[in-house]
Motif scaffolding. Structure first.
Motif, PDB file in Angstrom:
ATOM      1  N   LYS A  94      32.972  -5.013  44.845  1.00 24.71           N
ATOM      2  CA  LYS A  94      33.651  -4.626  43.537  1.00 24.71           C
ATOM      3  C   LYS A  94      32.407  -4.782  42.521  1.00 24.71           C
ATOM      4  CE  LYS A  94      36.348  -7.547  41.195  1.00 24.71           C
ATOM      5  NZ  LYS A  94      37.498  -8.344  41.131  1.00 24.71           N
TER       6      LYS A  94
ATOM      7  N   ILE B 106      31.728  -4.437  38.096  1.00 23.95           N
ATOM      8  CA  ILE B 106      32.278  -3.841  37.140  1.00 23.95           C
ATOM      9  C   ILE B 106      31.203  -3.983  35.970  1.00 23.95           C
ATOM     10  CG2 ILE B 106      33.960  -4.797  35.186  1.00 23.95           C
ATOM     11  CD1 ILE B 106      35.912  -5.818  37.147  1.00 23.95           C
TER      12      ILE B 106
ATOM     13  N   LYS C 150      30.550  -3.458  31.769  1.00 23.83           N
ATOM     14  CA  LYS C 150      31.097  -3.684  30.775  1.00 23.83           C
ATOM     15  C   LYS C 150      29.813  -3.306  29.522  1.00 23.83           C
ATOM     16  CE  LYS C 150      34.492  -6.941  31.835  1.00 23.83           C
ATOM     17  NZ  LYS C 150      34.980  -8.257  31.440  1.00 23.83           N
TER      18      LYS C 150
ATOM     19  N   LYS D 268      37.448   3.888  29.952  1.00 19.12           N
ATOM     20  CA  LYS D 268      37.583   2.879  31.019  1.00 19.12           C
ATOM     21  C   LYS D 268      37.719   3.800  32.320  1.00 19.12           C
ATOM     22  CE  LYS D 268      40.226  -0.518  33.313  1.00 19.12           C
ATOM     23  NZ  LYS D 268      41.379  -1.518  33.291  1.00 19.12           N
TER      24      LYS D 268
ATOM     25  N   TYR E 188      36.869   4.255  36.702  1.00 16.96           N
ATOM     26  CA  TYR E 188      36.707   3.714  38.001  1.00 16.96           C
ATOM     27  C   TYR E 188      36.484   4.879  39.053  1.00 16.96           C
ATOM     28  CZ  TYR E 188      41.551   4.232  39.162  1.00 16.96           C
ATOM     29  OH  TYR E 188      43.005   4.884  39.544  1.00 16.96           O
TER      30      TYR E 188
ATOM     31  N   TYR F 116      35.274  -0.743  44.831  1.00 16.10           N
ATOM     32  CA  TYR F 116      35.927  -0.554  43.546  1.00 16.10           C
ATOM     33  C   TYR F 116      34.722  -0.483  42.408  1.00 16.10           C
ATOM     34  CZ  TYR F 116      38.814  -0.759  39.265  1.00 16.10           C
ATOM     35  OH  TYR F 116      39.429  -0.466  38.348  1.00 16.10           O
TER      36      TYR F 116
ATOM     37  N   GLU G 105      34.059  -0.143  38.596  1.00 18.09           N
ATOM     38  CA  GLU G 105      34.644   0.225  37.081  1.00 18.09           C
ATOM     39  C   GLU G 105      33.534   0.163  36.260  1.00 18.09           C
ATOM     40  OE1 GLU G 105      38.543  -1.793  36.369  1.00 18.09           O
ATOM     41  OE2 GLU G 105      37.368  -2.702  34.765  1.00 18.09           O
TER      42      GLU G 105
ATOM     43  N   ASP H  55      27.563  -7.101  33.401  1.00 18.53           N
ATOM     44  CA  ASP H  55      27.759  -6.590  34.882  1.00 18.53           C
ATOM     45  C   ASP H  55      28.280  -7.606  35.868  1.00 18.53           C
ATOM     46  OD1 ASP H  55      26.261  -3.959  34.032  1.00 18.53           O
ATOM     47  OD2 ASP H  55      24.675  -5.536  33.904  1.00 18.53           O
TER      48      ASP H  55
END
Lengths: 324, 324
Positions: A163, A165, A167, A240, A242, A254, A256, A267
């Motif tokens: 995963k 993510i 931002k 947003k 993904y 995943y 995103e 991150d």
């Protein structure tokens, strides 16, 4: 180092990224900018030093790629025009046919077999024929969503899930990025503009997922990609999106991305291994700087690579064994 | 996959790391353990399955490396015996001369030109002659202190300084590790035992620093290495050590390792670039698991590598330009 020892580099695209690349290259003794291509009539014919404010360089922006490549014989072309391979295909093709290696920031070229399998096949064939290497890399795809988690997978025995993510504070990014994600438009317009391709949001989710899946040997049955607006007072203040990669019902990848007003840059990379979890968190990775850094960093590698169309995964040393 | 398609692997050293490697290999279809070497009289002659508690495997621990290598013809030897190249040199030499590629956890082999330049030269020559690749890698050197920061350097334009701090809870680690750092001994004994080599602490600080320096083109004028005990109630409850690499008076690389009772596991990687700083923090990387994961992950890479004595840096795709 004499001029003769320098590696001749051409910039294809002299927008924001192209200019950042030029600024960095001008500081480096090992490279020589031998040509710059752009179609923007405001800059064609101008010395790049005047555009950058660094003083004359003798390198003039041209809108004639064939002529510039033929005359300046670059060994490497740093290509930064647009995100979609079908649009940049003729540009890349011209470069290959003139014997130049290519590092591109074109997101869908990062794993072109996903969205443009026919074009990918043709590029690979052409690159092999002309004995050059073609690679797309940048911050994403090319680093945070794929290279870095794959490197971390080297420390993770039997990876089960990945995963990531990312931002970012959209207000700190340049205007063209803010436009790309629809910042400030009325909320009701978002879906329409996204569907029409007038805003793109982040491009390359599935490409990163495919790079990971291919390297780890995950057999994905599907990849779901989605992007939605972040709304405040009926206006778009961010985006947003993904990609989720599944093996059957199991979500294995995943990725995103959130870019929004006043969000804290961060991150997050999480790998679930057989018996433990590894989690790395950054305080942010500046997108444009990281993109040009990754592109520049790959020059020595692609110059000694075997020819063909490559992905960043071809240069990652870890092939972590996974349960299939 | 038929047995014929499997890659024959030998384990040289069947201590803690060797056994972990064996457990992982037994789960993988692509590898076949064709031989195991150890000198421990308690296990020589025993089936490794009995030692691991996994049931008979038919692979018997031997103390005769030459015979096992000659008979079983491993393509790869995973070598995990001790930390010092002068001690393991004959082991590696035997393996090379029988045409096996080697991935070792021997820390001082990670960048052997630093402490054992003559042995390094000889190994490289031998490896090239016998057309095999020799590489040392593990969690450190080989991952947290070198590979990972070098990968992150790909996103960092014009790296000025690199700092890595690795903290681990020594109480959670195996006994042999606790012994290696002197856990529980009276404080006054620490320096004496360290000088006599009876405790080693962490080995490989300078090797990681050299891997970084070589890859980034930092010209180091000196590397300082130091280890000291962490003391509570006159007993050693941990160890703290570092390597600092200098260019003149400028500290460009700082690698710190702290293993102490009840410390929270954490890795911190900080890169100072020209105009920004990148900081990644993990919630811990399990040392032994990461070591075997890295070793296993490198097998496909070294099998297709050109021959010779290599370092992990040879397989890192980023060559970030730096100001010299």
């Amino acid at each position: 180092m004499s001029t003769l020892d320098k590696i001749p580099v051409m910039l294809y695209g002299f927008g924001f990224i192209g200019r950042m690349l030029a600024r960095a290259l001008l500081k480096l003794k090992q490279y020589d900018i031998v040509g710059v291509i752009d179609i923007n009539p405001k800059i064609v014919g101008h010395d790049i030093g005047d555009i950058l404010g660094t003083g004359k360089t003798g390198v003039i922006v041209s809108n004639n790629p064939e002529k510039v490549i033929r005359n300046s014989k670059p060994r490497v072309i740093l290509h930064a025009t647009t995100s979609f391979l079908n649009q940049v295909f003729p540009q890349i093709k011209t470069a290959i046919e003139h014997g130049a290696n290519i590092i591109s920031s074109c997101e869908t070229l990062a794993y072109p077999w996903y969205r443009y399998p026919e074009l990918a096949k043709e590029l690979d064939k052409l690159a092999k024929k002309h004995e050059v290497t073609v690679l797309s890399a940048g911050v994403n795809p090319g680093f945070i969503f794929d290279t870095l988690p794959l490197i971390i997978s080297g420390s993770c025995l039997f990876v089960k899930r990945i995963k990531v993510i990312r931002k970012i504070n959209a207000l700190k990014r340049r205007l063209s990025f803010q436009r790309k994600i629809g910042l400030g438009i009325p909320a009701y317009m978002f879906d329409k503009l996204l569907n029409e391709g007038k805003i793109t949001g982040h491009v390359g989710y599935a490409e990163s997922a495919m790079i990971i899946a291919k390297t780890l040997g995950f057999k994905l049955s599907k990849i779901v990609e989605k992007q939605e607006p972040i709304i405040f007072n009926n206006k778009v203040i961010g985006i947003k999106g993904y990609a989720a990669g599944y093996s059957g019902k199991r979500k294995r990848i995943y990725l995103e991305f959130i870019a929004s007003a006043n969000l804290k840059d961060q991150d997050i990379v999480v790998l679930e291994c057989e018996n433990y979890k590894i989690r790395w968190v950054s305080g942010g990775t500046p997108g444009d700087q990281a993109t040009i850094s990754v592109m520049l960093s790959f020059i020595p590698t692609i110059l000694k690579s075997e020819s063909g169309l490559k992905t960043v995964a071809d240069f990652i040393p870890f092939r972590t064994p996974v349960y299939s």
